[in-house]
Write a protein that holds these residues in place. Structure first.
Motif, PDB file in Angstrom:
ATOM      1  N   ASP A 183       0.749  -1.179   0.119  1.00  0.00           N
ATOM      2  CA  ASP A 183       0.281  -0.023   0.561  1.00  0.00           C
ATOM      3  C   ASP A 183       0.388   1.292  -0.489  1.00  0.00           C
ATOM      4  OD1 ASP A 183      -2.115  -1.870  -0.027  1.00  0.00           O
ATOM      5  OD2 ASP A 183      -2.236  -1.226   2.208  1.00  0.00           O
ATOM      6  N   VAL A 184       0.448   2.191  -0.694  1.00  0.00           N
ATOM      7  CA  VAL A 184       1.182   3.294  -0.852  1.00  0.00           C
ATOM      8  C   VAL A 184      -0.227   4.820   0.230  1.00  0.00           C
ATOM      9  CG1 VAL A 184       1.804   5.862  -2.209  1.00  0.00           C
ATOM     10  CG2 VAL A 184       2.713   2.749  -2.993  1.00  0.00           C
ATOM     11  N   ALA A 222       4.754  10.065   0.537  1.00  0.00           N
ATOM     12  CA  ALA A 222       4.332   8.777   0.560  1.00  0.00           C
ATOM     13  C   ALA A 222       4.964   7.916   1.893  1.00  0.00           C
ATOM     14  CB  ALA A 222       4.013   8.096  -0.606  1.00  0.00           C
ATOM     15  N   THR A 223       4.132   7.273   2.264  1.00  0.00           N
ATOM     16  CA  THR A 223       4.672   5.849   3.208  1.00  0.00           C
ATOM     17  C   THR A 223       4.225   4.110   2.544  1.00  0.00           C
ATOM     18  OG1 THR A 223       4.354   7.326   4.615  1.00  0.00           O
ATOM     19  CG2 THR A 223       4.846   4.847   5.061  1.00  0.00           C
ATOM     20  N   VAL A 224       5.220   3.862   2.416  1.00  0.00           N
ATOM     21  CA  VAL A 224       4.826   2.199   1.694  1.00  0.00           C
ATOM     22  C   VAL A 224       4.853   1.138   2.998  1.00  0.00           C
ATOM     23  CG1 VAL A 224       5.721   0.632   0.229  1.00  0.00           C
ATOM     24  CG2 VAL A 224       6.094   3.479  -0.492  1.00  0.00           C
ATOM     25  N   THR A 225       3.559   0.883   3.235  1.00  0.00           N
ATOM     26  CA  THR A 225       3.415  -0.229   3.953  1.00  0.00           C
ATOM     27  C   THR A 225       3.389  -1.576   3.190  1.00  0.00           C
ATOM     28  OG1 THR A 225       1.894   1.365   5.023  1.00  0.00           O
ATOM     29  CG2 THR A 225       1.538  -1.129   5.591  1.00  0.00           C
ATOM     30  N   ILE A 226       3.971  -2.696   3.204  1.00  0.00           N
ATOM     31  CA  ILE A 226       3.812  -4.344   3.675  1.00  0.00           C
ATOM     32  C   ILE A 226       3.440  -5.221   3.818  1.00  0.00           C
ATOM     33  CG2 ILE A 226       5.417  -5.921   2.293  1.00  0.00           C
ATOM     34  CD1 ILE A 226       7.716  -3.537   1.927  1.00  0.00           C
ATOM     35  N   GLY A 227       2.674  -5.765   3.422  1.00  0.00           N
ATOM     36  CA  GLY A 227       2.191  -6.499   4.414  1.00  0.00           C
ATOM     37  C   GLY A 227       1.811  -7.951   4.229  1.00  0.00           C
ATOM     38  N   ALA A 285       8.116   5.894  -4.273  1.00  0.00           N
ATOM     39  CA  ALA A 285       7.211   4.664  -4.025  1.00  0.00           C
ATOM     40  C   ALA A 285       6.558   4.260  -4.616  1.00  0.00           C
ATOM     41  CB  ALA A 285       6.717   6.171  -2.916  1.00  0.00           C
ATOM     42  N   MET A 286       5.374   4.521  -5.957  1.00  0.00           N
ATOM     43  CA  MET A 286       4.280   4.038  -6.099  1.00  0.00           C
ATOM     44  C   MET A 286       5.795   2.680  -7.430  1.00  0.00           C
ATOM     45  SD  MET A 286       1.866   4.614  -5.965  1.00  0.00           S
ATOM     46  CE  MET A 286       1.364   4.493  -7.770  1.00  0.00           C
ATOM     47  N   GLU A 287       6.756   3.796  -7.858  1.00  0.00           N
ATOM     48  CA  GLU A 287       8.079   2.915  -8.387  1.00  0.00           C
ATOM     49  C   GLU A 287       8.349   1.589  -7.356  1.00  0.00           C
ATOM     50  OE1 GLU A 287      12.422   2.784 -10.420  1.00  0.00           O
ATOM     51  OE2 GLU A 287      11.446   4.646  -9.192  1.00  0.00           O
ATOM     52  N   LEU A 288       8.187   1.698  -6.459  1.00  0.00           N
ATOM     53  CA  LEU A 288       9.278   0.869  -5.627  1.00  0.00           C
ATOM     54  C   LEU A 288       7.695  -0.041  -5.232  1.00  0.00           C
ATOM     55  CD1 LEU A 288      10.990  -1.001  -3.263  1.00  0.00           C
ATOM     56  CD2 LEU A 288      10.197   0.332  -1.470  1.00  0.00           C
ATOM     57  N   ARG A 289       6.656  -0.329  -4.902  1.00  0.00           N
ATOM     58  CA  ARG A 289       5.730  -0.880  -4.933  1.00  0.00           C
ATOM     59  C   ARG A 289       5.518  -1.831  -6.390  1.00  0.00           C
ATOM     60  NH1 ARG A 289      -0.280   0.099  -7.522  1.00  0.00           N
ATOM     61  NH2 ARG A 289      -1.595  -1.139  -6.562  1.00  0.00           N
ATOM     62  N   GLN A 290       5.324  -1.285  -7.225  1.00  0.00           N
ATOM     63  CA  GLN A 290       5.675  -1.713  -8.776  1.00  0.00           C
ATOM     64  C   GLN A 290       5.974  -2.738  -8.898  1.00  0.00           C
ATOM     65  OE1 GLN A 290       2.841  -1.254 -11.076  1.00  0.00           O
ATOM     66  NE2 GLN A 290       3.691  -3.412 -12.283  1.00  0.00           N
TER      67      GLN A 290
END
Length: 523
Positions: A463-464, A476-481, A501-506
């Motif tokens: 999640d971002v 932004a904060t990146v939350t990894i579940g 953050a969006m690049e890391l999420r992808q």
């Protein structure tokens, strides 16, 4: 991404037919000594109530108190014996059945192939009597789903080995040497002697002893003088004490330092005692029968014996601190889908170990450490200066209001912002992350330093999010579940530039990434 597939526990038709044809045992009771163990446990919880009745309702009449105690003992033993008589279990070829309940009867069947973890627990009296508690966990409720308290130790170990052998597609009758004996013959993956436990206790500073004494005092406050918990009472008593008033300023300062030193000593002593009680006899072994995993045994008064399947390990956490890291000590924990006997999913795997001792444990769990050649990335500096500005602003307002309205001495409140700002800056220096082809590494914390190593194949959600304070700065904060992860403190990378953050999420959720690819890390 979904978790890796569970191992195939389907046996071949011939073996399955043999197991189906195996005779089932009759329903049987727990060990009769469990009546005494349960009764003692219940009676110990009511000792304070008997004491309260003795000094209050019974007006310290020993005859009434003795009669009440005898009635309580008879009631507890009678009810416990009745519950014991109505609790039965049956070990079948593929499942264990448990019947319980006095008025409302409950019948539960636990298939062996659904059991994820079997743990044995021995409290002090149980160890003396050769008994153990068997806890079965299927992963359906976050804790144990079936408890047999208490069985003979040999029966508990045989049940554990039977379930483990079944999941490995073997018949328990063909096993000549139980796993408990074979694992003892091999060197442990990790073990702690008393010296190592003492070192670990030094880093577990705690005031739990004072908390226990305070709790006991509060429950027995009717025996204490009036105003015992009122600080004003003590201040008045000390100010009226002639021996203290007659002391010089130097003696009073020395006494104050002595009092602080005593509290520090109690904190260290509490941490050492607590660590000895929990970690005494710590031993970690590799288990290869059934589902491969780690077998952990520890405990002074309560001995716990549990196996954590490797395929259920989700992530690893290395905890340390400025002083501990200076001397090379780390605490390794595994985040797992399987809960231990206390229900925790953060399994202590090496409480006080050097990196060279941790490396083979991580290797068995198929988790790599970060190579020194790879650089971690810091988050945006707004992580510290934004919060620092807010704290300076709040403390400045408080200092001005109190300084003008009460006393000029309150202007010094603003100085509290200096250590807070320093701590925020140090935390920013430590809040780093690194992404490799197979894993993500996240550093966080300055005083309580943690390095989380998470295989990318274990990630469930990413999640971002942006708070109102993040929008103006485009952060932004990146939350990894992960499965089995904590919903209270999930893995988070804070204050990243939004685009990054969006690049890391992808990258993290990219299904085309090959989880089996060789990671660019080294041990």
């Amino acid at each position: 991404m979904m978790d890796e597939a569970q191992p195939d526990t389907t046996a071949d038709p011939v073996t399955d037919a043999v197991i189906d044809a195996a005779p089932e045992t009759a329903f049987q009771h727990l060990h009769p000594l469990s009546i005494i163990l349960k009764s003692l446990s219940l009676l110990s919880q009511n000792l304070i109530a008997i004491g309260v009745l003795h000094f209050s309702l019974f007006d310290q009449n020993i005859a009434y108190t003795s009669l009440a105690a005898l009635c309580l003992i008879a009631l507890v033993v009678g009810v416990t014996a009745l519950i014991w008589s109505r609790f039965t279990y049956q070990i079948g070829a593929k499942e264990i059945r448990i019947k319980s309940g006095l008025l409302n009867r409950n019948s539960r069947s636990i298939p062996f192939d659904r059991v994820q973890d079997v743990s044995l627990e021995q409290k002090l009296i149980s160890r003396i009597l050769g008994l153990t508690t068997v806890k079965l966990e299927t992963g359906s409720g976050g804790g144990e789903d079936g408890t047999l308290d208490a069985l003979a130790l040999t029966d508990g170990e045989a049940l554990r080995d039977m379930i483990r052998d079944y999941k490995d597609g073997l018949k328990s009758e063909t096993i000549a040497v139980p796993e408990s004996a074979s694992s003892e013959d091999r060197p442990p993956l990790f073990a702690m002697d008393n010296r190592r436990i003492f070192i670990a206790g030094l880093f577990n500073f705690s005031f739990i002893l004072l908390a226990i004494l305070a709790t006991i005092a509060q429950n027995l406050d009717f025996l204490l003088p009036d105003g015992f918990f009122d600080p004003r009472t003590w201040i008045t008593a000390i100010s009226e004490e002639d021996r203290i008033n007659g002391l010089s300023s130097t003696a009073r300062i020395f006494g104050a330092f002595l009092a602080v030193g005593s509290l520090i000593f109690v904190g260290f002593a509490s941490g050492i005692v607590r660590t000895f009680i929990r970690e005494y006899g710590f031993r970690l072994d590799r288990v290869d029968s059934g589902q491969p995993g780690f077998r952990r045994r520890r405990g002074l008064f309560t001995l716990t014996d549990m196996v954590m399947p490797i395929h259920r390990v989700q992530a690893a956490t290395l905890s340390t601190g400025p002083i501990r890291q200076r001397y090379g000590w780390y605490h390794l924990k595994f985040q797992s889908l399987a809960g231990d006997p206390s229900g925790e999913t953060d399994h202590s795997t090496a409480p006080c170990a050097q990196i060279k001792e941790i490396a083979p444990i991580l290797a068995d769990a198929k988790i790599d450490q970060a190579a020194d050649s790879l650089a971690f990335q810091k988050v945006d500096p707004a992580f510290w200066w934004r919060d620092a500005l807010i704290i300076w602003l709040v403390l400045t307002i408080v200092a001005l209001l109190t300084g003008f309205l009460l006393s000029a001495a309150f202007f010094a409140i603003i100085l509290l912002a200096v250590p807070v700002t320093t701590i925020l800056y140090l935390k920013w220096q430590r809040h780093q992350y690194m992404l490799t082809q197979a894993q993500i590494f996240v550093h966080r914390g300055w005083w309580k330093r943690k390095l989380t190593i998470l295989p990318r194949r274990k990630i469930q959600t990413v999640d971002v999010s942006q708070s109102p304070l993040d929008h103006p700065l485009d952060l932004a904060t990146v939350t990894i579940g992960i499965a089995g992860g904590s919903s209270i403190r999930p893995l988070m990378i804070m204050d990243m530039p939004f685009e990054k953050a969006m690049e890391l999420r992808q990258q993290l959720i990219n299904q085309t990434a090959n989880p089996q690819a060789a990671d660019q890390t080294g041990m």
